[in-house]
Motif scaffolding. Structure first.
Motif, PDB file in Angstrom:
ATOM      1  N   ILE A  54     -20.659   2.221  37.095  1.00  0.00           N
ATOM      2  CA  ILE A  54     -19.314   2.432  36.531  1.00  0.00           C
ATOM      3  C   ILE A  54     -18.922   1.234  35.664  1.00  0.00           C
ATOM      4  O   ILE A  54     -18.425   1.403  34.547  1.00  0.00           O
ATOM      5  N   ILE A  55     -19.151   0.020  36.165  1.00  0.00           N
ATOM      6  CA  ILE A  55     -18.775  -1.173  35.408  1.00  0.00           C
ATOM      7  C   ILE A  55     -19.581  -1.254  34.120  1.00  0.00           C
ATOM      8  O   ILE A  55     -19.037  -1.534  33.043  1.00  0.00           O
ATOM      9  N   LYS A  56     -20.878  -0.985  34.213  1.00  0.00           N
ATOM     10  CA  LYS A  56     -21.732  -1.035  33.032  1.00  0.00           C
ATOM     11  C   LYS A  56     -21.269  -0.033  31.978  1.00  0.00           C
ATOM     12  O   LYS A  56     -21.147  -0.358  30.795  1.00  0.00           O
ATOM     13  N   ASN A  57     -20.981   1.178  32.392  1.00  0.00           N
ATOM     14  CA  ASN A  57     -20.514   2.198  31.443  1.00  0.00           C
ATOM     15  C   ASN A  57     -19.171   1.824  30.843  1.00  0.00           C
ATOM     16  O   ASN A  57     -18.925   2.045  29.651  1.00  0.00           O
ATOM     17  N   SER A  58     -18.282   1.262  31.661  1.00  0.00           N
ATOM     18  CA  SER A  58     -16.962   0.851  31.148  1.00  0.00           C
ATOM     19  C   SER A  58     -17.119  -0.242  30.092  1.00  0.00           C
ATOM     20  O   SER A  58     -16.466  -0.200  29.046  1.00  0.00           O
ATOM     21  N   VAL A  59     -17.987  -1.216  30.362  1.00  0.00           N
ATOM     22  CA  VAL A  59     -18.211  -2.301  29.409  1.00  0.00           C
ATOM     23  C   VAL A  59     -18.822  -1.752  28.125  1.00  0.00           C
ATOM     24  O   VAL A  59     -18.420  -2.125  27.015  1.00  0.00           O
ATOM     25  N   GLU A  60     -19.802  -0.862  28.250  1.00  0.00           N
ATOM     26  CA  GLU A  60     -20.433  -0.281  27.061  1.00  0.00           C
ATOM     27  C   GLU A  60     -19.425   0.505  26.227  1.00  0.00           C
ATOM     28  O   GLU A  60     -19.387   0.372  25.002  1.00  0.00           O
ATOM     29  N   LYS A  61     -18.613   1.321  26.879  1.00  0.00           N
ATOM     30  CA  LYS A  61     -17.616   2.103  26.140  1.00  0.00           C
ATOM     31  C   LYS A  61     -16.599   1.188  25.473  1.00  0.00           C
ATOM     32  O   LYS A  61     -16.219   1.412  24.319  1.00  0.00           O
ATOM     33  N   SER A  62     -16.183   0.147  26.179  1.00  0.00           N
ATOM     34  CA  SER A  62     -15.230  -0.799  25.607  1.00  0.00           C
ATOM     35  C   SER A  62     -15.845  -1.520  24.410  1.00  0.00           C
ATOM     36  O   SER A  62     -15.193  -1.687  23.370  1.00  0.00           O
ATOM     37  N   SER A  63     -17.100  -1.925  24.532  1.00  0.00           N
ATOM     38  CA  SER A  63     -17.786  -2.602  23.427  1.00  0.00           C
ATOM     39  C   SER A  63     -17.937  -1.676  22.228  1.00  0.00           C
ATOM     40  O   SER A  63     -17.726  -2.086  21.087  1.00  0.00           O
ATOM     41  N   GLU A  64     -18.308  -0.435  22.484  1.00  0.00           N
ATOM     42  CA  GLU A  64     -18.447   0.534  21.393  1.00  0.00           C
ATOM     43  C   GLU A  64     -17.109   0.750  20.687  1.00  0.00           C
ATOM     44  O   GLU A  64     -17.049   0.808  19.457  1.00  0.00           O
ATOM     45  N   ARG A  65     -16.058   0.873  21.469  1.00  0.00           N
ATOM     46  CA  ARG A  65     -14.732   1.085  20.894  1.00  0.00           C
ATOM     47  C   ARG A  65     -14.316  -0.121  20.048  1.00  0.00           C
ATOM     48  O   ARG A  65     -13.826   0.041  18.934  1.00  0.00           O
ATOM     49  N   GLN A  66     -14.539  -1.331  20.573  1.00  0.00           N
ATOM     50  CA  GLN A  66     -14.183  -2.535  19.831  1.00  0.00           C
ATOM     51  C   GLN A  66     -15.023  -2.655  18.562  1.00  0.00           C
ATOM     52  O   GLN A  66     -14.505  -2.997  17.499  1.00  0.00           O
ATOM     53  N   ALA A  67     -16.322  -2.364  18.653  1.00  0.00           N
ATOM     54  CA  ALA A  67     -17.196  -2.423  17.480  1.00  0.00           C
ATOM     55  C   ALA A  67     -16.752  -1.401  16.434  1.00  0.00           C
ATOM     56  O   ALA A  67     -16.760  -1.679  15.234  1.00  0.00           O
ATOM     57  N   SER A  68     -16.340  -0.224  16.876  1.00  0.00           N
ATOM     58  CA  SER A  68     -15.872   0.807  15.953  1.00  0.00           C
ATOM     59  C   SER A  68     -14.597   0.352  15.243  1.00  0.00           C
ATOM     60  O   SER A  68     -14.460   0.529  14.022  1.00  0.00           O
ATOM     61  N   ILE A  69     -13.690  -0.234  15.975  1.00  0.00           N
ATOM     62  CA  ILE A  69     -12.439  -0.720  15.384  1.00  0.00           C
ATOM     63  C   ILE A  69     -12.726  -1.817  14.360  1.00  0.00           C
ATOM     64  O   ILE A  69     -12.203  -1.789  13.235  1.00  0.00           O
ATOM     65  N   MET A  70     -13.587  -2.774  14.727  1.00  0.00           N
ATOM     66  CA  MET A  70     -13.929  -3.861  13.805  1.00  0.00           C
ATOM     67  C   MET A  70     -14.630  -3.312  12.563  1.00  0.00           C
ATOM     68  O   MET A  70     -14.363  -3.751  11.450  1.00  0.00           O
TER      69      MET A  70
END
Length: 157
Positions: A54-70
């Motif tokens: 769960i933590i790994k998936n949350s971090v990956e989704k958060s990173s993807e979202r941040q990368a998309s925004i940037m």
């Protein structure tokens, strides 16, 4: 007394069977305890794995979202700059100025370098010309000072 002796073997049999039963119950309890501990360890491992996932998936989704925004922000900034540049370059006057300057500036720089080289060469050329002129004058003075020899008339060879 005989009765006592007859009765004793059943008691000892009974006590032996009771002892065997106690040993069997203890072994059964030990096996159950081992199984219980393994089951608890399995549940802990499963819970740890699940939480890690769960933590790994949350971090990956958060990173993807941040990368998309940037990425979107950078793309927007780049698109704005490209639009401004295209507007500036799109006019024919600007295009002509850019083309002329791209041809003239290197030509002007080359001419400046050639003039500088010519001035340096001229300085050395003038110095050598002056030195040669002085040398010729000195040689000519020395030749004037030397008496001239008249050729003898041939006596008839």
């Amino acid at each position: 007394f005989f009765f006592l002796m007859i009765r004793r073997p059943p008691r000892s049999t009974q006590s032996r069977s009771s002892a065997a039963s106690d040993v069997y119950k203890r072994q059964l309890r030990d096996r159950e305890n081992v199984l219980y501990e393994e089951l608890i360890r399995l549940h802990k491992t499963t819970a740890d794995s699940y939480l890690s996932w769960i933590i790994k998936n949350s971090v990956e989704k958060s990173s993807e979202r941040q990368a998309s925004i940037m990425s979107n922000l950078k793309r927007t900034k780049i698109d704005d700059q490209i639009g401004k540049t295209e507007q500036k370059v799109s006019t024919t006057e600007t295009m002509i100025k850019d083309l002329v300057s791209s041809f003239l500036i290197p030509n002007i720089q080359r001419d400046k370098i050639q003039k500088r080289i010519h001035l340096i060469e001229k300085k050395y050329f003038d110095a050598s010309k002056h030195t040669l002129a002085e040398s010729f004058q000195q040689v000519s003075k020395k030749l004037d000072e030397v008496p001239t020899v008249q050729p003898r008339p041939d006596s008839g060879n």
